[in-house]
Design an enzyme around this catalytic site. Structure first.
Site, PDB file in Angstrom:
ATOM      1  N   HIS A 153      -6.239 -32.654  48.188  1.00  0.00           N
ATOM      2  CA  HIS A 153      -7.151 -32.410  47.062  1.00  0.00           C
ATOM      3  C   HIS A 153      -8.373 -31.635  47.589  1.00  0.00           C
ATOM      4  O   HIS A 153      -9.498 -32.139  47.575  1.00  0.00           O
ATOM      5  CB  HIS A 153      -7.573 -33.742  46.450  1.00  0.00           C
ATOM      6  CG  HIS A 153      -8.145 -33.641  45.071  1.00  0.00           C
ATOM      7  ND1 HIS A 153      -8.334 -32.434  44.413  1.00  0.00           N
ATOM      8  CD2 HIS A 153      -8.603 -34.596  44.210  1.00  0.00           C
ATOM      9  CE1 HIS A 153      -8.855 -32.662  43.220  1.00  0.00           C
ATOM     10  NE2 HIS A 153      -9.028 -33.959  43.077  1.00  0.00           N
ATOM     11  N   ASP A 157     -11.586 -44.310  47.366  1.00  0.00           N
ATOM     12  CA  ASP A 157     -10.894 -43.761  46.200  1.00  0.00           C
ATOM     13  C   ASP A 157     -10.129 -44.900  45.541  1.00  0.00           C
ATOM     14  O   ASP A 157      -9.914 -45.960  46.150  1.00  0.00           O
ATOM     15  CB  ASP A 157      -9.932 -42.648  46.641  1.00  0.00           C
ATOM     16  CG  ASP A 157      -9.331 -41.863  45.487  1.00  0.00           C
ATOM     17  OD1 ASP A 157      -9.825 -42.008  44.348  1.00  0.00           O
ATOM     18  OD2 ASP A 157      -8.372 -41.114  45.722  1.00  0.00           O
ATOM     19  N   CYS A 169     -14.381 -40.020  44.369  1.00  0.00           N
ATOM     20  CA  CYS A 169     -13.979 -38.849  43.592  1.00  0.00           C
ATOM     21  C   CYS A 169     -13.775 -39.156  42.108  1.00  0.00           C
ATOM     22  O   CYS A 169     -13.678 -38.235  41.304  1.00  0.00           O
ATOM     23  CB  CYS A 169     -12.742 -38.196  44.186  1.00  0.00           C
ATOM     24  SG  CYS A 169     -11.244 -39.190  44.083  1.00  0.00           S
ATOM     25  N   ARG A 205      -2.347 -28.308  38.979  1.00  0.00           N
ATOM     26  CA  ARG A 205      -2.550 -29.720  39.317  1.00  0.00           C
ATOM     27  C   ARG A 205      -1.211 -30.406  39.086  1.00  0.00           C
ATOM     28  O   ARG A 205      -0.764 -30.553  37.947  1.00  0.00           O
ATOM     29  CB  ARG A 205      -3.650 -30.318  38.442  1.00  0.00           C
ATOM     30  CG  ARG A 205      -3.981 -31.790  38.707  1.00  0.00           C
ATOM     31  CD  ARG A 205      -5.112 -32.219  37.787  1.00  0.00           C
ATOM     32  NE  ARG A 205      -5.423 -33.633  37.866  1.00  0.00           N
ATOM     33  CZ  ARG A 205      -6.338 -34.168  38.674  1.00  0.00           C
ATOM     34  NH1 ARG A 205      -7.021 -33.377  39.491  1.00  0.00           N
ATOM     35  NH2 ARG A 205      -6.576 -35.459  38.670  1.00  0.00           N
TER      36      ARG A 205
END
Length: 305
Positions: A134, A222, A261, A107
């Site tokens: 992602h 988001d 998310c 990540r």
């Protein structure tokens, strides 16, 4: 060896296999304690290295628990406590971790770092998030949609807000799985034209939020200020008309679902009555990070697909 760097890494057949496996494995352990291994423990003896150059809650916990449920183990490294933070190259880190572990989840910020990791690792590498994409999050989103009984082909997904890495992965998935994405984004915060063009007509960008949500099956947004970004007032002003509120949700299909998310900023990109309301699936969506990633791991090891 299979890396999972994007949806194109797996292709349409691989993504379908991952989703089917995730649905089956989730159902098979319903009601079990979270730390109990799956009956077949398919990754027994395997170790996953989780490399974090960005903060995380869902990615960190879900990959750790995923490996436990698959019968394996996970270990976590971050830049503050590893040699990555002291100048060791990504390539050297990849070579070292390949000697200790059976797979690597990374990540990070720049997608080029992930590509470098995959180029020098001799074990599978998984994209836990980059500034460009992602895919693990969107695999969980697709799993959540399937659980509502909706089929993916022909589905309409509306995106509201910043044309960021999450949107990029939704668009990539749309072209593989034959659903449509309409993204409402202000000037200056639109997704890359190349990403939209690569979606084979399955994605388009509009300026009007109501146009995006009209007849939408799923509404997605988001956070507007991503990790590492300043709390930019100019950006917030530009995105303010794209807030998902009850009136905007009412313009979608009556049975439309809301996804986010997380983490969320209630009162910015979404109002509290939407994110905490009956159309919101954010908690099953968050849990499905675990189930989707278990099947991504199995795909990487050639056990499915």
């Amino acid at each position: 060896m299979r890396h999972f760097l994007s949806f194109s890494s797996a292709g349409a057949d691989g993504v379908a296999a991952i989703l089917a496996d995730a649905l089956d494995r989730k159902a098979a352990r319903a009601g079990w304690p979270k730390g109990r291994a799956d009956a077949d423990a398919p990754l027994a003896g395997h170790v996953l290295a989780c490399v974090f150059e960005k903060n995380s809650t869902r990615t960190r916990v879900s990959f750790d628990v995923a490996m436990r449920q698959l019968g394996g183990a996970a270990l976590v490294l971050d830049s503050a406590t590893s040699q990555l933070g002291r100048g060791e190259t990504v390539a050297d880190t990849a070579r070292v971790l390949s000697g200790y572990c059976d797979a690597i989840m990374c990540r990070t910020d720049q997608h080029a770092k992930l590509a470098e990791m995959a180029a020098h690792a001799t074990v599978p590498v998984i994209n836990g998030l980059t500034d460009a994409s992602h895919p693990c999050q969107i695999m969980a989103d697709l799993l959540t949609i399937l659980e509502t009984g909706k089929a993916l082909p022909g589905l309409k997904v509306a995106w509201l807000g910043d044309g960021n890495n999450v949107l990029a992965s939704i668009v990539e998935a749309a072209s593989l799985l034959q659903f449509d994405v309409v993204a409402a984004c202000p000037q200056g915060f639109q997704p890359a034209e190349a990403a939209i063009a690569a979606a084979s007509g399955r994605a388009r960008v509009v300026a009007d939020p109501r146009e995006a949500v009209a007849d939408a099956d799923v509404v997605v947004t988001d956070t507007w200020i991503s990790m590492g970004q300043d709390h930019a007032e100019t950006k917030l002003r530009a995105l303010a008309p794209y807030q998902v509120d009850a009136a905007l949700m009412a313009a979608a299909k009556p049975d439309a679902k809301f996804l986010h998310c997380l983490p969320a900023h209630r009162g910015e990109e979404v109002t509290a009555d939407v994110i905490d309301g009956p159309q919101s699936l954010i908690w099953p969506e968050a849990e499905n990070r675990l189930h989707a990633q278990k099947s991504i791991l199995r795909w990487c090891f050639g056990q499915i697909g």
